[in-house]
Design an enzyme around this catalytic site. Sequence first.
Site, PDB file in Angstrom:
ATOM      1  N   SER A 146       0.857  -1.198   0.000  1.00 21.70           N
ATOM      2  CA  SER A 146       0.000   0.000   0.000  1.00 21.70           C
ATOM      3  C   SER A 146       0.881   1.232   0.000  1.00 21.70           C
ATOM      4  O   SER A 146       1.996   1.217   0.568  1.00 21.70           O
ATOM      5  CB  SER A 146      -0.885   0.015   1.245  1.00 21.70           C
ATOM      6  OG  SER A 146      -1.533   1.270   1.379  1.00 21.70           O
ATOM      7  N   TYR A 188      -2.312  -1.283  10.253  1.00 19.64           N
ATOM      8  CA  TYR A 188      -2.343  -1.510   8.799  1.00 19.64           C
ATOM      9  C   TYR A 188      -1.058  -0.974   8.156  1.00 19.64           C
ATOM     10  O   TYR A 188      -0.418  -1.669   7.362  1.00 19.64           O
ATOM     11  CB  TYR A 188      -3.574  -0.823   8.214  1.00 19.64           C
ATOM     12  CG  TYR A 188      -3.719  -0.965   6.722  1.00 19.64           C
ATOM     13  CD1 TYR A 188      -4.158  -2.172   6.160  1.00 19.64           C
ATOM     14  CD2 TYR A 188      -3.439   0.088   5.855  1.00 19.64           C
ATOM     15  CE1 TYR A 188      -4.308  -2.306   4.788  1.00 19.64           C
ATOM     16  CE2 TYR A 188      -3.581  -0.033   4.483  1.00 19.64           C
ATOM     17  CZ  TYR A 188      -4.019  -1.228   3.953  1.00 19.64           C
ATOM     18  OH  TYR A 188      -4.171  -1.361   2.588  1.00 19.64           O
TER      19      TYR A 188
HETATM   20  P1  NDP Z   1     -11.376  -5.910  -0.712  1.00 12.85           P
HETATM   21  O1  NDP Z   1     -11.754  -5.875   0.714  1.00 12.85           O
HETATM   22  O2  NDP Z   1     -12.254  -5.269  -1.730  1.00 12.85           O
HETATM   23  O3  NDP Z   1     -11.066  -7.416  -1.176  1.00 12.85           O
HETATM   24  C1  NDP Z   1     -10.190  -8.186  -0.393  1.00 12.85           C
HETATM   25  C2  NDP Z   1      -9.962  -9.523  -1.053  1.00 12.85           C
HETATM   26  O4  NDP Z   1      -9.080 -10.271  -0.196  1.00 12.85           O
HETATM   27  C3  NDP Z   1     -11.235 -10.333  -1.162  1.00 12.85           C
HETATM   28  O5  NDP Z   1     -11.153 -11.172  -2.280  1.00 12.85           O
HETATM   29  C4  NDP Z   1     -11.222 -11.137   0.144  1.00 12.85           C
HETATM   30  O6  NDP Z   1     -11.928 -12.374   0.107  1.00 12.85           O
HETATM   31  C5  NDP Z   1      -9.748 -11.439   0.272  1.00 12.85           C
HETATM   32  N1  NDP Z   1      -9.412 -11.727   1.647  1.00 12.85           N
HETATM   33  C6  NDP Z   1      -9.521 -10.917   2.726  1.00 12.85           C
HETATM   34  N2  NDP Z   1      -9.190 -11.573   3.841  1.00 12.85           N
HETATM   35  C7  NDP Z   1      -8.856 -12.835   3.456  1.00 12.85           C
HETATM   36  C8  NDP Z   1      -8.444 -13.992   4.154  1.00 12.85           C
HETATM   37  N3  NDP Z   1      -8.306 -14.013   5.472  1.00 12.85           N
HETATM   38  N4  NDP Z   1      -8.194 -15.105   3.430  1.00 12.85           N
HETATM   39  C9  NDP Z   1      -8.338 -15.123   2.086  1.00 12.85           C
HETATM   40  N5  NDP Z   1      -8.754 -14.059   1.378  1.00 12.85           N
HETATM   41  C10 NDP Z   1      -9.000 -12.928   2.049  1.00 12.85           C
HETATM   42  O7  NDP Z   1      -9.912  -5.229  -0.761  1.00 12.85           O
HETATM   43  P2  NDP Z   1      -9.145  -4.449  -1.927  1.00 12.85           P
HETATM   44  O8  NDP Z   1      -9.359  -5.093  -3.218  1.00 12.85           O
HETATM   45  O9  NDP Z   1      -9.429  -3.005  -1.774  1.00 12.85           O
HETATM   46  O10 NDP Z   1      -7.639  -4.641  -1.431  1.00 12.85           O
HETATM   47  C11 NDP Z   1      -6.807  -5.675  -1.923  1.00 12.85           C
HETATM   48  C12 NDP Z   1      -5.399  -5.444  -1.420  1.00 12.85           C
HETATM   49  O11 NDP Z   1      -4.962  -4.149  -1.819  1.00 12.85           O
HETATM   50  C13 NDP Z   1      -5.258  -5.505   0.100  1.00 12.85           C
HETATM   51  O12 NDP Z   1      -4.024  -6.093   0.440  1.00 12.85           O
HETATM   52  C14 NDP Z   1      -5.270  -4.025   0.492  1.00 12.85           C
HETATM   53  O13 NDP Z   1      -4.611  -3.801   1.700  1.00 12.85           O
HETATM   54  C15 NDP Z   1      -4.520  -3.422  -0.692  1.00 12.85           C
HETATM   55  N6  NDP Z   1      -4.777  -2.008  -0.898  1.00 12.85           N
HETATM   56  C16 NDP Z   1      -6.037  -1.544  -1.206  1.00 12.85           C
HETATM   57  C17 NDP Z   1      -6.242  -0.192  -1.388  1.00 12.85           C
HETATM   58  C18 NDP Z   1      -7.575   0.370  -1.743  1.00 12.85           C
HETATM   59  O14 NDP Z   1      -7.710   1.605  -1.726  1.00 12.85           O
HETATM   60  N7  NDP Z   1      -8.578  -0.404  -2.071  1.00 12.85           N
HETATM   61  C19 NDP Z   1      -5.149   0.774  -1.247  1.00 12.85           C
HETATM   62  C20 NDP Z   1      -3.874   0.166  -0.933  1.00 12.85           C
HETATM   63  C21 NDP Z   1      -3.715  -1.170  -0.762  1.00 12.85           C
HETATM   64  P3  NDP Z   1     -13.512 -12.451   0.527  1.00 12.85           P
HETATM   65  O15 NDP Z   1     -14.214 -11.857  -0.678  1.00 12.85           O
HETATM   66  O16 NDP Z   1     -13.778 -13.884   0.710  1.00 12.85           O
HETATM   67  O17 NDP Z   1     -13.675 -11.598   1.743  1.00 12.85           O
END
Ligand code: NDP
Length: 235
Positions: free
Chosen positions: A130, A144
């Site tokens: 991030s 985080y």
């Molecule tokens: P979302 O919350 O929209 O999606 C998260 C994804 O990760 C989902 O597919 C979810 O699965 C999966 N996930 C979460 N926890 C677990 C777990 N314990 N085991 C397996 N799968 C898991 O997040 P984003 O798409 O926004 O974020 C994705 C990545 O990008 C993260 O690492 C986040 O920190 C990073 N990020 C995001 C930003 C943003 O602005 N959106 C900015 C900077 C970094 P399920 O659908 O089953 O919950």
Amino acid sequence: MARKKTVLVLGGSRGIGAAIVRRFTADGAAVTFTYVASAEAADALARETGAIAVQTDSADRDAVIARVRQSGPLDVLVVNAGIVVFGDPLTHDPDDVDRLFQVNIHAPFHAAVEAARNMPDGGRIIVIGSANGDRMPLPGMAAYALSKSAMQGLARGLARDLGPRGITVNVVQPGPIETDLSPPEGALKDLIHSFMSIKRYGRPEEVAALVAWLAGPEASFVSGAMHTIDGAFAA
Ligand code: NDP
């Protein structure tokens, strides 16, 4: 016909991970992705793309290691799953914080090491960090930010270990991206825009394009590096 690239995306059912799954399948790869709770979204994405969806909780170290082993040998590992604990750190439930560390720090390390065991020379390990790994302009997100800074050390260290095999290890550092985690019309919209020079949330496909480039042949000399995609949020 060329062999299909084998790709595992940890956390691929929604948001940025789903865009990465779509991009790799569109580019002709054989993709497996994990999810934890969103079975419906995962099934729909699997039907849409031909990718394989498997439930694996990234907070469960042994399950993550087993999943990586079963899905390999991998040409590309993408660790995208990440969670947020938001609020006054003095009132956090320590179990919630530890779960965040398991998902955001422990899983990327163990998954990357396990993938490296059987990865062919020239493989790719890409972790979604991030822009908060470099800049944390808001209160309430120390755990985080800590977890995302940790990805920088992971990439720098593992790049040294795996470079002799031509395996690259990189971190993609998104800024605000339109997903469930970060809704573009949320209460923080104006504040977030004030930190940026390109005043919009990024699209998951834009992050997926950077991941695809890092996974491709043009990026074979790029390793141990952070790749920020954030509308100048962290500038
Ligand atoms: P979302 O919350 O929209 O999606 C998260 C994804 O990760 C989902 O597919 C979810 O699965 C999966 N996930 C979460 N926890 C677990 C777990 N314990 N085991 C397996 N799968 C898991 O997040 P984003 O798409 O926004 O974020 C994705 C990545 O990008 C993260 O690492 C986040 O920190 C990073 N990020 C995001 C930003 C943003 O602005 N959106 C900015 C900077 C970094 P399920 O659908 O089953 O919950």
